[in-house]
Design a protein around this motif. Structure first.
Motif, mmCIF file in Angstrom:
data_model
loop_
_atom_site.group_PDB
_atom_site.id
_atom_site.type_symbol
_atom_site.label_atom_id
_atom_site.label_comp_id
_atom_site.label_asym_id
_atom_site.label_seq_id
_atom_site.Cartn_x
_atom_site.Cartn_y
_atom_site.Cartn_z
ATOM 1 N N GLN A 83 68.730 29.284 53.274
ATOM 2 C CA GLN A 83 68.503 30.054 54.499
ATOM 3 C C GLN A 83 69.699 30.013 55.437
ATOM 4 O O GLN A 83 70.162 31.043 55.926
ATOM 5 N N GLY A 84 70.206 28.794 55.702
ATOM 6 C CA GLY A 84 71.236 28.648 56.719
ATOM 7 C C GLY A 84 72.642 28.931 56.242
ATOM 8 O O GLY A 84 73.502 29.351 57.034
ATOM 9 N N ALA A 105 71.404 13.919 56.099
ATOM 10 C CA ALA A 105 72.079 15.216 56.174
ATOM 11 C C ALA A 105 72.434 15.561 57.616
ATOM 12 O O ALA A 105 73.550 16.019 57.912
ATOM 13 N N THR A 106 71.480 15.342 58.524
ATOM 14 C CA THR A 106 71.722 15.655 59.932
ATOM 15 C C THR A 106 72.820 14.776 60.520
ATOM 16 O O THR A 106 73.703 15.258 61.261
ATOM 17 N N SER A 107 72.778 13.483 60.212
ATOM 18 C CA SER A 107 73.795 12.566 60.739
ATOM 19 C C SER A 107 75.185 12.938 60.243
ATOM 20 O O SER A 107 76.168 12.928 61.019
ATOM 21 N N ARG A 108 75.297 13.265 58.964
ATOM 22 C CA ARG A 108 76.593 13.654 58.399
ATOM 23 C C ARG A 108 77.093 14.950 59.036
ATOM 24 O O ARG A 108 78.273 15.069 59.388
ATOM 25 N N THR A 123 75.238 19.115 44.316
ATOM 26 C CA THR A 123 76.269 18.580 45.210
ATOM 27 C C THR A 123 77.554 19.393 45.153
ATOM 28 O O THR A 123 78.456 19.180 45.972
ATOM 29 N N ARG A 124 77.670 20.301 44.193
ATOM 30 C CA ARG A 124 78.861 21.144 44.048
ATOM 31 C C ARG A 124 78.680 22.518 44.678
ATOM 32 O O ARG A 124 79.604 23.344 44.638
ATOM 33 N N ALA A 125 77.504 22.788 45.263
ATOM 34 C CA ALA A 125 77.249 24.107 45.844
ATOM 35 C C ALA A 125 78.097 24.312 47.094
ATOM 36 O O ALA A 125 77.986 23.533 48.051
ATOM 37 N N PRO A 126 78.949 25.342 47.140
ATOM 38 C CA PRO A 126 79.847 25.549 48.289
ATOM 39 C C PRO A 126 79.220 26.425 49.361
ATOM 40 O O PRO A 126 78.106 26.939 49.201
ATOM 41 N N ALA A 127 79.968 26.619 50.432
ATOM 42 C CA ALA A 127 79.492 27.458 51.528
ATOM 43 C C ALA A 127 79.402 28.918 51.120
ATOM 44 O O ALA A 127 78.592 29.671 51.667
ATOM 45 N N ASP A 128 80.247 29.344 50.174
ATOM 46 C CA ASP A 128 80.222 30.738 49.716
ATOM 47 C C ASP A 128 79.635 30.828 48.312
ATOM 48 O O ASP A 128 80.059 31.657 47.501
ATOM 49 N N GLY A 129 78.662 29.985 48.013
ATOM 50 C CA GLY A 129 78.090 29.919 46.677
ATOM 51 C C GLY A 129 77.305 31.173 46.317
ATOM 52 O O GLY A 129 76.916 31.970 47.172
ATOM 53 N N THR A 130 77.092 31.331 45.012
ATOM 54 C CA THR A 130 76.276 32.429 44.503
ATOM 55 C C THR A 130 75.058 31.843 43.802
ATOM 56 O O THR A 130 75.082 30.697 43.333
ATOM 57 N N TYR A 131 74.016 32.642 43.697
ATOM 58 C CA TYR A 131 72.780 32.138 43.110
ATOM 59 C C TYR A 131 72.954 31.798 41.636
ATOM 60 O O TYR A 131 72.568 30.710 41.191
ATOM 61 N N ALA A 167 80.182 21.773 58.005
ATOM 62 C CA ALA A 167 79.502 20.522 58.329
ATOM 63 C C ALA A 167 78.106 20.480 57.728
ATOM 64 O O ALA A 167 77.668 19.445 57.197
ATOM 65 N N ALA A 168 77.391 21.610 57.781
ATOM 66 C CA ALA A 168 76.043 21.663 57.212
ATOM 67 C C ALA A 168 76.076 21.449 55.698
ATOM 68 O O ALA A 168 75.269 20.682 55.151
ATOM 69 N N VAL A 169 77.009 22.095 55.016
ATOM 70 C CA VAL A 169 77.114 21.956 53.562
ATOM 71 C C VAL A 169 77.435 20.516 53.184
ATOM 72 O O VAL A 169 76.860 19.953 52.237
ATOM 73 N N ALA A 170 78.334 19.891 53.914
ATOM 74 C CA ALA A 170 78.666 18.492 53.634
ATOM 75 C C ALA A 170 77.451 17.578 53.838
ATOM 76 O O ALA A 170 77.244 16.624 53.079
ATOM 77 N N GLY A 171 76.645 17.877 54.847
ATOM 78 C CA GLY A 171 75.424 17.106 55.064
ATOM 79 C C GLY A 171 74.449 17.249 53.908
ATOM 80 O O GLY A 171 73.858 16.263 53.448
ATOM 81 N N TYR A 172 74.297 18.489 53.425
ATOM 82 C CA TYR A 172 73.410 18.713 52.278
ATOM 83 C C TYR A 172 73.939 17.986 51.047
ATOM 84 O O TYR A 172 73.172 17.401 50.274
#
Length: 486
Positions: A291-292, A417-420, A348-356, A434-439
Protein backbone atom coordinates in the motif's frame (compact mmCIF):
# COMPACT_ATOMS: atom_id res chain seq x y z
CA UNK A 1 -22.48 -41.13 12.33
CA UNK A 2 -22.46 -42.09 8.63
CA UNK A 3 -19.46 -41.24 6.46
CA UNK A 4 -21.37 -38.70 4.35
CA UNK A 5 -22.69 -36.98 7.47
CA UNK A 6 -19.21 -36.79 8.99
CA UNK A 7 -17.77 -35.05 5.95
CA UNK A 8 -20.79 -32.73 5.75
CA UNK A 9 -20.26 -31.88 9.43
CA UNK A 10 -16.60 -31.14 8.65
CA UNK A 11 -17.68 -28.62 6.01
CA UNK A 12 -19.94 -26.94 8.57
CA UNK A 13 -17.17 -26.75 11.17
CA UNK A 14 -14.68 -25.40 8.64
CA UNK A 15 -17.21 -22.78 7.52
CA UNK A 16 -17.52 -21.62 11.12
CA UNK A 17 -13.74 -21.47 11.41
CA UNK A 18 -13.44 -19.56 8.14
CA UNK A 19 -15.85 -16.92 9.40
CA UNK A 20 -13.76 -16.47 12.55
CA UNK A 21 -10.41 -16.38 10.74
CA UNK A 22 -11.69 -13.96 8.11
CA UNK A 23 -12.62 -11.55 10.87
CA UNK A 24 -9.03 -11.48 12.10
CA UNK A 25 -7.79 -9.86 8.89
CA UNK A 26 -10.81 -8.45 7.05
CA UNK A 27 -10.94 -5.55 9.50
CA UNK A 28 -7.35 -4.50 8.76
CA UNK A 29 -8.20 -3.50 5.19
CA UNK A 30 -11.19 -1.44 6.35
CA UNK A 31 -9.38 0.43 9.14
CA UNK A 32 -8.81 3.65 7.13
CA UNK A 33 -12.52 3.82 6.25
CA UNK A 34 -13.53 3.13 9.86
CA UNK A 35 -11.11 5.83 11.08
CA UNK A 36 -12.52 8.44 8.73
CA UNK A 37 -16.17 7.57 9.36
CA UNK A 38 -16.07 7.34 13.17
CA UNK A 39 -13.26 9.91 13.63
CA UNK A 40 -10.82 7.62 15.42
CA UNK A 41 -7.37 8.87 16.31
CA UNK A 42 -4.46 6.70 15.17
CA UNK A 43 -3.85 5.52 18.75
CA UNK A 44 -7.50 4.63 19.39
CA UNK A 45 -7.97 2.97 16.00
CA UNK A 46 -5.71 0.09 17.03
CA UNK A 47 -8.33 -0.98 19.57
CA UNK A 48 -10.75 -1.93 16.82
CA UNK A 49 -8.34 -4.84 16.31
CA UNK A 50 -6.88 -5.17 19.80
CA UNK A 51 -10.20 -5.46 21.64
CA UNK A 52 -10.96 -8.54 19.57
CA UNK A 53 -7.48 -10.01 20.06
CA UNK A 54 -7.50 -9.60 23.86
CA UNK A 55 -10.79 -11.48 24.27
CA UNK A 56 -10.03 -14.04 21.57
CA UNK A 57 -6.52 -14.91 22.76
CA UNK A 58 -7.46 -14.81 26.43
CA UNK A 59 -10.43 -17.16 26.26
CA UNK A 60 -9.33 -19.85 23.78
CA UNK A 61 -7.85 -22.18 26.37
CA UNK A 62 -10.81 -21.85 28.74
CA UNK A 63 -13.31 -22.33 25.91
CA UNK A 64 -11.54 -25.48 24.75
CA UNK A 65 -11.66 -26.94 28.26
CA UNK A 66 -15.31 -26.01 28.72
CA UNK A 67 -16.02 -27.94 25.53
CA UNK A 68 -14.47 -31.04 27.09
CA UNK A 69 -16.54 -30.61 30.26
CA UNK A 70 -19.99 -29.49 29.05
CA UNK A 71 -19.94 -30.55 25.39
CA UNK A 72 -18.02 -29.17 22.42
CA UNK A 73 -21.12 -28.87 20.24
CA UNK A 74 -22.83 -26.75 22.90
CA UNK A 75 -19.83 -24.42 23.19
CA UNK A 76 -19.53 -24.18 19.38
CA UNK A 77 -23.21 -23.25 18.91
CA UNK A 78 -23.17 -20.79 21.81
CA UNK A 79 -20.06 -19.14 20.45
CA UNK A 80 -21.71 -18.74 17.04
CA UNK A 81 -24.69 -16.97 18.59
CA UNK A 82 -22.46 -14.54 20.50
CA UNK A 83 -20.25 -13.91 17.47
CA UNK A 84 -23.15 -13.20 15.09
CA UNK A 85 -24.94 -10.93 17.59
CA UNK A 86 -21.72 -8.97 18.17
CA UNK A 87 -21.16 -8.75 14.40
CA UNK A 88 -24.57 -7.11 14.05
CA UNK A 89 -23.65 -4.61 16.77
CA UNK A 90 -20.33 -3.87 15.03
CA UNK A 91 -22.06 -3.27 11.70
CA UNK A 92 -24.62 -0.94 13.26
CA UNK A 93 -22.04 0.98 15.31
CA UNK A 94 -21.97 4.73 14.82
CA UNK A 95 -19.83 5.40 17.88
CA UNK A 96 -16.24 4.50 18.72
CA UNK A 97 -17.05 3.01 22.13
CA UNK A 98 -19.86 0.84 20.78
CA UNK A 99 -17.62 -0.57 18.07
CA UNK A 100 -14.73 -1.38 20.41
CA UNK A 101 -17.00 -3.03 23.01
CA UNK A 102 -18.78 -5.01 20.30
CA UNK A 103 -15.41 -6.15 18.95
CA UNK A 104 -14.48 -7.43 22.43
CA UNK A 105 -17.72 -9.42 22.61
CA UNK A 106 -17.08 -10.67 19.09
CA UNK A 107 -13.72 -11.98 20.31
CA UNK A 108 -15.50 -13.88 23.11
CA UNK A 109 -17.76 -15.58 20.56
CA UNK A 110 -14.87 -16.24 18.21
CA UNK A 111 -12.87 -17.93 20.96
CA UNK A 112 -15.76 -20.20 21.96
CA UNK A 113 -16.50 -21.16 18.37
CA UNK A 114 -12.97 -21.86 17.17
CA UNK A 115 -11.46 -23.39 20.32
CA UNK A 116 -13.42 -26.65 20.10
CA UNK A 117 -13.44 -27.27 16.34
CA UNK A 118 -10.20 -29.22 16.09
CA UNK A 119 -11.20 -31.35 19.07
CA UNK A 120 -14.51 -32.16 17.37
CA UNK A 121 -12.73 -33.09 14.15
CA UNK A 122 -10.29 -35.55 15.69
CA UNK A 123 -13.07 -37.33 17.57
CA UNK A 124 -15.24 -37.55 14.45
CA UNK A 125 -12.38 -39.02 12.39
CA UNK A 126 -10.53 -41.67 14.44
CA UNK A 127 -9.02 -43.36 11.38
CA UNK A 128 -5.46 -41.95 10.90
CA UNK A 129 -5.75 -41.34 7.16
CA UNK A 130 -9.20 -39.77 7.36
CA UNK A 131 -8.11 -37.71 10.35
CA UNK A 132 -5.11 -36.39 8.42
CA UNK A 133 -7.35 -35.38 5.50
CA UNK A 134 -9.85 -33.68 7.81
CA UNK A 135 -7.12 -31.82 9.69
CA UNK A 136 -5.65 -30.79 6.33
CA UNK A 137 -8.95 -29.17 5.37
CA UNK A 138 -9.16 -27.43 8.75
CA UNK A 139 -5.54 -26.26 8.53
CA UNK A 140 -6.17 -24.80 5.08
CA UNK A 141 -9.11 -22.78 6.40
CA UNK A 142 -7.22 -21.68 9.52
CA UNK A 143 -4.10 -20.69 7.57
CA UNK A 144 -5.46 -19.37 4.29
CA UNK A 145 -8.43 -17.56 5.78
CA UNK A 146 -6.21 -14.62 6.66
CA UNK A 147 -5.25 -14.07 3.03
CA UNK A 148 -8.89 -14.49 1.96
CA UNK A 149 -9.84 -11.87 4.54
CA UNK A 150 -7.57 -9.31 2.89
CA UNK A 151 -9.35 -9.87 -0.44
CA UNK A 152 -12.84 -9.91 1.08
CA UNK A 153 -12.15 -6.77 3.08
CA UNK A 154 -10.93 -4.96 0.00
CA UNK A 155 -13.95 -5.97 -2.09
CA UNK A 156 -16.58 -5.10 0.54
CA UNK A 157 -14.99 -1.83 1.61
CA UNK A 158 -14.45 -0.67 -1.96
CA UNK A 159 -17.81 -1.74 -3.44
CA UNK A 160 -20.18 -1.07 -0.50
CA UNK A 161 -18.83 0.25 2.83
CA UNK A 162 -16.99 -0.96 5.93
CA UNK A 163 -20.19 -1.90 7.78
CA UNK A 164 -20.61 -4.90 5.47
CA UNK A 165 -17.43 -6.60 6.64
CA UNK A 166 -19.50 -7.31 9.78
CA UNK A 167 -22.97 -7.70 8.24
CA UNK A 168 -21.73 -10.51 5.98
CA UNK A 169 -21.26 -12.66 9.10
CA UNK A 170 -25.01 -12.70 9.79
CA UNK A 171 -26.19 -15.02 6.97
CA UNK A 172 -23.03 -17.14 7.15
CA UNK A 173 -23.34 -17.56 10.91
CA UNK A 174 -27.06 -18.32 10.78
CA UNK A 175 -26.64 -20.98 8.08
CA UNK A 176 -23.68 -22.51 9.94
CA UNK A 177 -25.67 -22.66 13.19
CA UNK A 178 -28.66 -24.33 11.55
CA UNK A 179 -26.49 -26.83 9.69
CA UNK A 180 -24.51 -27.64 12.84
CA UNK A 181 -27.67 -28.41 14.82
CA UNK A 182 -28.58 -31.02 12.18
CA UNK A 183 -25.20 -32.49 11.26
CA UNK A 184 -22.95 -32.30 14.34
CA UNK A 185 -23.82 -34.95 16.92
CA UNK A 186 -24.55 -33.99 20.51
CA UNK A 187 -21.90 -34.72 23.11
CA UNK A 188 -22.39 -34.31 26.83
CA UNK A 189 -18.74 -33.87 27.69
CA UNK A 190 -16.89 -35.51 30.55
CA UNK A 191 -18.81 -33.74 33.34
CA UNK A 192 -15.94 -34.30 35.73
CA UNK A 193 -16.91 -33.66 39.32
CA UNK A 194 -16.05 -31.35 41.00
CA UNK A 195 -14.05 -30.76 37.86
CA UNK A 196 -14.36 -27.16 36.71
CA UNK A 197 -11.31 -25.81 38.62
CA UNK A 198 -12.72 -22.28 38.81
CA UNK A 199 -9.55 -20.74 40.35
CA UNK A 200 -7.43 -22.21 37.55
CA UNK A 201 -9.87 -20.91 34.94
CA UNK A 202 -9.73 -17.39 36.41
CA UNK A 203 -5.92 -17.42 36.64
CA UNK A 204 -5.21 -18.65 33.09
CA UNK A 205 -7.84 -16.39 31.49
CA UNK A 206 -6.53 -13.34 33.34
CA UNK A 207 -2.92 -14.26 32.51
CA UNK A 208 -3.62 -14.68 28.79
CA UNK A 209 -5.74 -11.53 28.52
CA UNK A 210 -3.14 -9.49 30.39
CA UNK A 211 -0.33 -10.96 28.28
CA UNK A 212 -2.09 -10.30 24.97
CA UNK A 213 -2.95 -6.77 26.14
CA UNK A 214 0.69 -6.12 27.01
CA UNK A 215 1.74 -7.23 23.52
CA UNK A 216 -0.86 -5.44 21.42
CA UNK A 217 -1.21 -2.39 23.69
CA UNK A 218 1.74 -0.74 25.47
CA UNK A 219 4.44 -2.89 23.79
CA UNK A 220 3.23 -1.94 20.32
CA UNK A 221 2.71 1.76 21.09
CA UNK A 222 5.25 2.63 23.82
CA UNK A 223 7.96 0.02 23.40
CA UNK A 224 9.03 -3.13 25.20
CA UNK A 225 10.91 -1.30 27.96
CA UNK A 226 8.06 1.07 28.83
CA UNK A 227 6.93 0.83 32.48
CA UNK A 228 3.35 -0.08 31.48
CA UNK A 229 4.62 -2.87 29.22
CA UNK A 230 6.79 -4.30 31.98
CA UNK A 231 3.99 -3.98 34.52
CA UNK A 232 1.36 -5.75 32.43
CA UNK A 233 3.83 -8.33 31.11
CA UNK A 234 5.14 -9.02 34.60
CA UNK A 235 1.61 -9.33 35.93
CA UNK A 236 0.80 -11.87 33.20
CA UNK A 237 3.86 -13.95 34.11
CA UNK A 238 2.95 -13.89 37.83
CA UNK A 239 -0.58 -15.04 37.07
CA UNK A 240 0.72 -17.72 34.73
CA UNK A 241 3.09 -19.00 37.43
CA UNK A 242 0.22 -19.04 39.92
CA UNK A 243 -1.85 -21.00 37.39
CA UNK A 244 0.87 -23.63 36.97
CA UNK A 245 1.14 -23.96 40.75
CA UNK A 246 -2.62 -24.34 40.98
CA UNK A 247 -2.70 -27.05 38.29
CA UNK A 248 0.06 -29.01 40.01
CA UNK A 249 -1.93 -29.05 43.25
CA UNK A 250 -5.52 -29.35 41.94
CA UNK A 251 -7.26 -32.73 42.16
CA UNK A 252 -9.07 -32.05 38.86
CA UNK A 253 -6.90 -29.50 37.02
CA UNK A 254 -8.22 -27.37 34.20
CA UNK A 255 -5.08 -28.25 32.21
CA UNK A 256 -3.51 -31.65 33.03
CA UNK A 257 0.19 -30.80 32.84
CA UNK A 258 1.00 -34.41 31.97
CA UNK A 259 -0.05 -33.77 28.38
CA UNK A 260 3.15 -31.74 27.92
CA UNK A 261 5.23 -34.89 28.43
CA UNK A 262 4.53 -35.56 24.77
CA UNK A 263 7.39 -34.12 22.74
CA UNK A 264 5.06 -33.71 19.78
CA UNK A 265 2.44 -31.75 21.73
CA UNK A 266 5.06 -29.49 23.34
CA UNK A 267 7.13 -29.08 20.18
CA UNK A 268 4.16 -28.40 17.94
CA UNK A 269 2.89 -25.62 20.20
CA UNK A 270 6.36 -24.05 20.44
CA UNK A 271 6.55 -24.10 16.64
CA UNK A 272 3.10 -22.50 16.48
CA UNK A 273 4.31 -19.58 18.58
CA UNK A 274 7.53 -18.97 16.62
CA UNK A 275 6.08 -19.82 13.19
CA UNK A 276 2.96 -17.70 13.63
CA UNK A 277 5.04 -14.81 15.00
CA UNK A 278 7.29 -14.93 11.95
CA UNK A 279 4.77 -15.58 9.20
CA UNK A 280 1.48 -13.92 10.02
CA UNK A 281 2.94 -10.55 10.94
CA UNK A 282 4.12 -10.47 7.35
CA UNK A 283 0.56 -10.34 6.03
CA UNK A 284 0.18 -7.04 7.89
CA UNK A 285 3.61 -5.59 7.06
CA UNK A 286 3.48 -6.94 3.51
CA UNK A 287 0.15 -5.16 3.07
CA UNK A 288 1.74 -1.93 4.29
CA UNK A 289 4.61 -2.36 1.82
CA UNK A 290 2.18 -2.92 -1.06
CA UNK A 291 0.00 0.00 0.00
CA UNK A 292 2.57 2.56 1.10
CA UNK A 293 5.46 1.78 -1.27
CA UNK A 294 3.95 0.17 -4.37
CA UNK A 295 0.70 2.18 -4.04
CA UNK A 296 -1.71 -0.77 -4.26
CA UNK A 297 -5.34 -0.21 -3.24
CA UNK A 298 -7.27 -2.55 -0.92
CA UNK A 299 -8.54 -4.82 -3.71
CA UNK A 300 -5.11 -5.10 -5.34
CA UNK A 301 -3.58 -6.07 -1.99
CA UNK A 302 -6.10 -8.88 -1.59
CA UNK A 303 -5.43 -10.13 -5.12
CA UNK A 304 -1.68 -9.95 -4.54
CA UNK A 305 -1.96 -12.52 -1.73
CA UNK A 306 -4.37 -14.77 -3.62
CA UNK A 307 -1.64 -17.24 -4.76
CA UNK A 308 -0.87 -17.89 -1.09
CA UNK A 309 -4.46 -18.99 -0.53
CA UNK A 310 -4.56 -21.17 -3.65
CA UNK A 311 -1.34 -22.97 -2.77
CA UNK A 312 -2.34 -23.48 0.85
CA UNK A 313 -5.60 -25.02 -0.27
CA UNK A 314 -4.11 -27.27 -2.93
CA UNK A 315 -1.38 -28.63 -0.70
CA UNK A 316 -3.39 -28.86 2.54
CA UNK A 317 -6.34 -30.72 1.06
CA UNK A 318 -4.71 -32.98 -1.54
CA UNK A 319 -0.97 -33.41 -1.08
CA UNK A 320 0.13 -32.92 2.53
CA UNK A 321 -1.61 -36.04 3.89
CA UNK A 322 0.05 -38.44 1.37
CA UNK A 323 3.42 -36.81 2.08
CA UNK A 324 2.94 -37.22 5.82
CA UNK A 325 1.93 -40.84 5.27
CA UNK A 326 5.06 -41.54 3.25
CA UNK A 327 7.74 -39.51 5.04
CA UNK A 328 6.26 -38.76 8.47
CA UNK A 329 5.00 -35.47 9.87
CA UNK A 330 8.34 -34.14 11.08
CA UNK A 331 10.11 -33.88 7.66
CA UNK A 332 6.99 -32.30 6.13
CA UNK A 333 6.88 -29.69 8.92
CA UNK A 334 10.59 -28.95 8.47
CA UNK A 335 10.24 -28.62 4.68
CA UNK A 336 7.30 -26.24 5.06
CA UNK A 337 9.10 -24.07 7.59
CA UNK A 338 12.19 -23.90 5.37
CA UNK A 339 10.05 -22.71 2.44
CA UNK A 340 8.47 -20.03 4.63
CA UNK A 341 11.93 -18.91 5.76
CA UNK A 342 13.08 -18.67 2.15
CA UNK A 343 10.04 -16.58 1.27
CA UNK A 344 10.75 -14.13 4.07
CA UNK A 345 14.40 -13.85 3.05
CA UNK A 346 13.33 -13.11 -0.53
CA UNK A 347 11.06 -10.35 0.79
CA UNK A 348 14.09 -8.62 2.33
CA UNK A 349 15.24 -7.88 -1.25
CA UNK A 350 12.05 -6.03 -2.26
CA UNK A 351 13.05 -2.47 -3.33
CA UNK A 352 11.17 0.80 -3.32
CA UNK A 353 10.51 0.48 -7.06
CA UNK A 354 9.72 -3.24 -6.94
CA UNK A 355 7.37 -5.07 -9.27
CA UNK A 356 4.83 -7.71 -8.34
CA UNK A 357 6.11 -10.50 -10.59
CA UNK A 358 9.74 -10.11 -9.61
CA UNK A 359 9.61 -9.13 -5.95
CA UNK A 360 6.22 -10.13 -4.50
CA UNK A 361 4.95 -13.18 -6.40
CA UNK A 362 7.93 -15.42 -5.41
CA UNK A 363 7.30 -14.49 -1.77
CA UNK A 364 3.60 -15.33 -1.72
CA UNK A 365 4.27 -18.58 -3.61
CA UNK A 366 6.91 -19.70 -1.09
CA UNK A 367 4.75 -18.68 1.87
CA UNK A 368 1.71 -20.48 0.48
CA UNK A 369 3.63 -23.66 -0.32
CA UNK A 370 5.37 -23.65 3.06
CA UNK A 371 2.19 -23.06 5.05
CA UNK A 372 0.26 -25.64 3.04
CA UNK A 373 2.86 -28.27 3.92
CA UNK A 374 3.65 -27.23 7.47
CA UNK A 375 0.47 -26.38 9.30
CA UNK A 376 -1.71 -29.47 8.58
CA UNK A 377 1.13 -31.75 9.70
CA UNK A 378 1.79 -29.50 12.70
CA UNK A 379 -1.83 -29.64 13.85
CA UNK A 380 -1.79 -33.42 13.58
CA UNK A 381 1.26 -33.49 15.85
CA UNK A 382 -0.31 -31.00 18.28
CA UNK A 383 -3.29 -33.35 18.75
CA UNK A 384 -1.22 -36.54 18.96
CA UNK A 385 -0.92 -38.47 22.18
CA UNK A 386 -3.89 -36.59 23.71
CA UNK A 387 -6.74 -38.48 25.35
CA UNK A 388 -10.14 -38.02 23.71
CA UNK A 389 -11.50 -36.36 26.86
CA UNK A 390 -8.79 -33.67 26.53
CA UNK A 391 -9.18 -33.07 22.78
CA UNK A 392 -10.98 -29.76 23.31
CA UNK A 393 -8.21 -28.55 25.58
CA UNK A 394 -5.55 -29.54 23.04
CA UNK A 395 -7.56 -27.79 20.31
CA UNK A 396 -7.83 -24.63 22.40
CA UNK A 397 -4.13 -24.81 23.23
CA UNK A 398 -2.96 -25.02 19.62
CA UNK A 399 -5.25 -22.11 18.72
CA UNK A 400 -3.99 -20.13 21.72
CA UNK A 401 -0.32 -20.56 20.84
CA UNK A 402 -1.02 -19.56 17.24
CA UNK A 403 -2.97 -16.49 18.36
CA UNK A 404 -0.43 -15.39 20.96
CA UNK A 405 2.37 -15.98 18.45
CA UNK A 406 0.58 -13.87 15.85
CA UNK A 407 -0.02 -11.02 18.31
CA UNK A 408 3.57 -11.22 19.55
CA UNK A 409 4.97 -11.27 16.03
CA UNK A 410 2.84 -8.36 14.89
CA UNK A 411 3.86 -6.23 17.89
CA UNK A 412 7.57 -7.08 17.66
CA UNK A 413 7.88 -6.75 13.88
CA UNK A 414 5.83 -3.55 13.71
CA UNK A 415 7.84 -1.98 16.53
CA UNK A 416 11.15 -2.90 14.90
CA UNK A 417 10.05 -1.64 11.49
CA UNK A 418 8.79 1.65 12.93
CA UNK A 419 11.92 2.21 15.03
CA UNK A 420 14.20 1.56 12.06
CA UNK A 421 12.17 3.86 9.83
CA UNK A 422 12.14 6.68 12.41
CA UNK A 423 15.91 6.38 12.92
CA UNK A 424 16.60 6.66 9.18
CA UNK A 425 14.22 9.61 8.81
CA UNK A 426 16.11 11.37 11.57
CA UNK A 427 19.31 10.89 9.56
CA UNK A 428 17.84 12.52 6.45
CA UNK A 429 16.70 9.48 4.41
CA UNK A 430 13.61 9.82 2.24
CA UNK A 431 10.31 8.57 3.62
CA UNK A 432 10.08 5.75 1.07
CA UNK A 433 13.66 4.57 1.56
CA UNK A 434 13.27 4.67 5.34
CA UNK A 435 10.00 2.72 5.21
CA UNK A 436 11.48 0.02 2.96
CA UNK A 437 14.50 -0.37 5.23
CA UNK A 438 12.16 -0.77 8.21
CA UNK A 439 10.21 -3.49 6.42
CA UNK A 440 13.45 -5.26 5.46
CA UNK A 441 14.55 -5.41 9.10
CA UNK A 442 11.17 -6.84 10.11
CA UNK A 443 11.36 -9.46 7.34
CA UNK A 444 14.84 -10.55 8.49
CA UNK A 445 13.64 -10.92 12.08
CA UNK A 446 10.57 -12.85 10.89
CA UNK A 447 12.85 -15.21 8.97
CA UNK A 448 14.90 -15.71 12.13
CA UNK A 449 11.78 -16.60 14.12
CA UNK A 450 10.72 -19.22 11.59
CA UNK A 451 14.28 -20.56 11.52
CA UNK A 452 14.01 -21.00 15.29
CA UNK A 453 10.84 -23.00 14.65
CA UNK A 454 12.87 -25.20 12.28
CA UNK A 455 15.33 -25.91 15.10
CA UNK A 456 12.45 -26.92 17.41
CA UNK A 457 11.06 -29.22 14.71
CA UNK A 458 14.45 -30.90 14.23
CA UNK A 459 15.41 -31.35 17.88
CA UNK A 460 12.08 -31.66 19.74
CA UNK A 461 9.56 -33.40 17.48
CA UNK A 462 9.54 -37.19 17.27
CA UNK A 463 11.62 -38.84 14.56
CA UNK A 464 9.71 -40.03 11.45
CA UNK A 465 10.30 -43.63 12.43
CA UNK A 466 8.42 -43.00 15.66
CA UNK A 467 5.35 -41.65 13.90
CA UNK A 468 3.26 -44.57 15.08
CA UNK A 469 4.57 -44.47 18.61
CA UNK A 470 2.24 -43.67 21.45
CA UNK A 471 3.04 -39.96 21.30
CA UNK A 472 2.33 -39.73 17.59
CA UNK A 473 -0.94 -41.61 17.31
CA UNK A 474 -4.04 -39.61 16.36
CA UNK A 475 -6.63 -39.10 19.05
CA UNK A 476 -8.83 -42.12 19.57
CA UNK A 477 -12.48 -41.71 20.44
CA UNK A 478 -13.52 -43.25 23.74
CA UNK A 479 -17.33 -43.55 23.84
CA UNK A 480 -17.28 -44.09 27.60
CA UNK A 481 -15.79 -40.62 28.01
CA UNK A 482 -17.53 -38.75 25.25
CA UNK A 483 -21.10 -39.95 26.12
CA UNK A 484 -22.31 -39.36 22.57
CA UNK A 485 -26.08 -39.26 22.26
CA UNK A 486 -27.25 -41.31 19.35
Amino acid sequence: MTEDRRWAALIVLCTGMLMIVLDLTVVNVALPAIRDDLHFTEANLAWVVNAYLVAFGGLLLLAGRLGDLIGRRRVFLGGLVVFVAASLACGLATDQTVLVVARFVQGVGGAATSAVILGMIVTMFPDPREQARAIGAFAFVASAGGAVGLLAGGVLTRTINWHWIFFVNLPIGAITWLAATRLVERDRGAHRSPGTDAPGAVLVTAALMLGVYAIVGPAATKGWSAPSTLAFGGGALVLLAAFVGREMAAANPLVPLGMFRSRNVTGANLIQVAGAAGMFGIFFLGSLYLQGVLRYDALQIGLAFLPTTVLMGGLSVRFTEPLVGRFGARPVVVAGLVLITCGLVVFTRAPADGTYVEHVLPVVVLLGAGAGLCFPALMTLAMSGVQAADAGLASGLVNTTAQVGSALGLAVLSTLATSRTDALLAHGHSATAAAVAGYHLAFWVAAGLVLAAVAVAVFVLEQPGDAQSEDARPVAVEPSVEHVER
